[in-house]
Design a protein around this motif. Structure first.
Motif, short mmCIF file in Angstrom:
data_model
loop_
_atom_site.label_atom_id
_atom_site.label_comp_id
_atom_site.label_asym_id
_atom_site.label_seq_id
_atom_site.Cartn_x
_atom_site.Cartn_y
_atom_site.Cartn_z
N GLU A 94 43.93 40.72 34.01
CA GLU A 94 44.90 40.04 34.87
C GLU A 94 46.22 39.81 34.14
OE1 GLU A 94 45.48 35.58 36.64
OE2 GLU A 94 43.44 36.39 36.62
N VAL A 95 46.13 39.42 32.88
CA VAL A 95 47.34 39.19 32.08
C VAL A 95 48.09 40.51 31.92
CG1 VAL A 95 48.21 38.47 29.82
CG2 VAL A 95 46.33 37.22 30.88
N ARG A 97 48.09 43.12 33.93
CA ARG A 97 48.74 43.46 35.21
C ARG A 97 50.02 42.64 35.40
NH1 ARG A 97 43.40 43.91 37.09
NH2 ARG A 97 43.37 41.74 37.75
N PHE A 98 49.94 41.36 35.07
CA PHE A 98 51.11 40.49 35.18
C PHE A 98 52.22 40.97 34.24
CE2 PHE A 98 53.69 36.72 34.50
CZ PHE A 98 53.77 36.18 35.77
N LEU A 99 51.86 41.34 33.01
CA LEU A 99 52.85 41.84 32.05
C LEU A 99 53.50 43.13 32.55
CD1 LEU A 99 51.01 41.31 28.63
CD2 LEU A 99 52.86 39.95 29.58
N HIS A 100 52.69 44.00 33.12
CA HIS A 100 53.21 45.27 33.62
C HIS A 100 54.18 45.03 34.78
CE1 HIS A 100 53.39 49.53 34.30
NE2 HIS A 100 53.02 49.37 35.56
N ALA A 101 53.88 44.04 35.60
CA ALA A 101 54.71 43.79 36.78
C ALA A 101 55.98 42.99 36.45
CB ALA A 101 53.91 43.04 37.84
N LEU A 102 55.84 41.94 35.64
CA LEU A 102 56.97 41.03 35.44
C LEU A 102 57.51 40.97 34.01
CD1 LEU A 102 55.69 38.13 37.67
CD2 LEU A 102 57.42 39.81 38.23
N GLY A 107 55.17 36.69 31.22
CA GLY A 107 53.76 36.52 30.89
C GLY A 107 53.54 35.44 29.86
N ARG A 110 53.92 32.06 31.50
CA ARG A 110 52.82 31.70 32.39
C ARG A 110 51.51 31.49 31.65
NH1 ARG A 110 50.86 34.58 37.95
NH2 ARG A 110 49.11 33.20 38.29
N TYR A 111 51.14 32.42 30.76
CA TYR A 111 49.83 32.37 30.12
C TYR A 111 49.85 31.83 28.69
CZ TYR A 111 48.33 35.31 33.99
OH TYR A 111 48.05 35.79 35.23
#
Length: 152
Positions: A94-95, A97-102, A107, A110-111
């Protein structure tokens, strides 16, 4: 005085003491004595210099922070910075995917840096090959298993 130079100063002084036990002194011995005296003088001059302000072995001569145990600003900053704990529902995928998107900055906000780092490390880790299961009741050593695999 800087006591760090005392062990080095001990060597030329001991060598000079050894010359006192000789009964014959020639030109070569006098040249050696002169070199040892010069070496001892240099070390005494260095010992008169300022001692490093911090006792940190990782950053000798680095910036000073008197509030830390070793007096090192760099190590003290690392010790004071609290690490953000990993979230309970931490899922590296999940992390990632978030890094790839934003991006990594979003990241990290957020994390947390530790979760982002752990996710990136697990993404680049090679998957291990599964080991054959050992039937219940069988006890074999890794060498025996390896020999059995090669025999097939």
């Amino acid at each position: 005085m800087n006591p760090d130079f005392l062990p080095a100063l001990h060597r030329p002084l001991r060598a000079l003491g050894a010359y006192a036990e000789r009964h014959e002194v020639n030109d070569q011995a006098l040249a050696e004595i002169c070199a040892e005296v010069d070496r001892a003088r240099q070390l005494v001059a260095q010992a008169r210099g300022a001692r490093w302000a911090n006792a940190c072995t990782g950053h000798p001569g680095g910036p000073v922070d008197p509030t830390t145990p070793k007096g090192c600003l760099l190590c003290g900053t690392q010790e004071r910075r609290p690490g953000r704990p990993l979230p309970n529902d931490f899922a590296p995928s999940e992390v990632l995917r978030f890094l790839h998107a934003l991006g990594q900055d979003a990241g990290t906000r957020r994390y947390g840096a530790q979760a982002v780092t752990r996710a990136l490390v697990t993404a680049h880790r090679r998957l291990s090959t599964p080991r054959p299961a050992v039937p219940a009741g069988h006890t074999t050593t890794p060498k025996e298993r390896s020999d059995a695999q090669h025999a097939r």
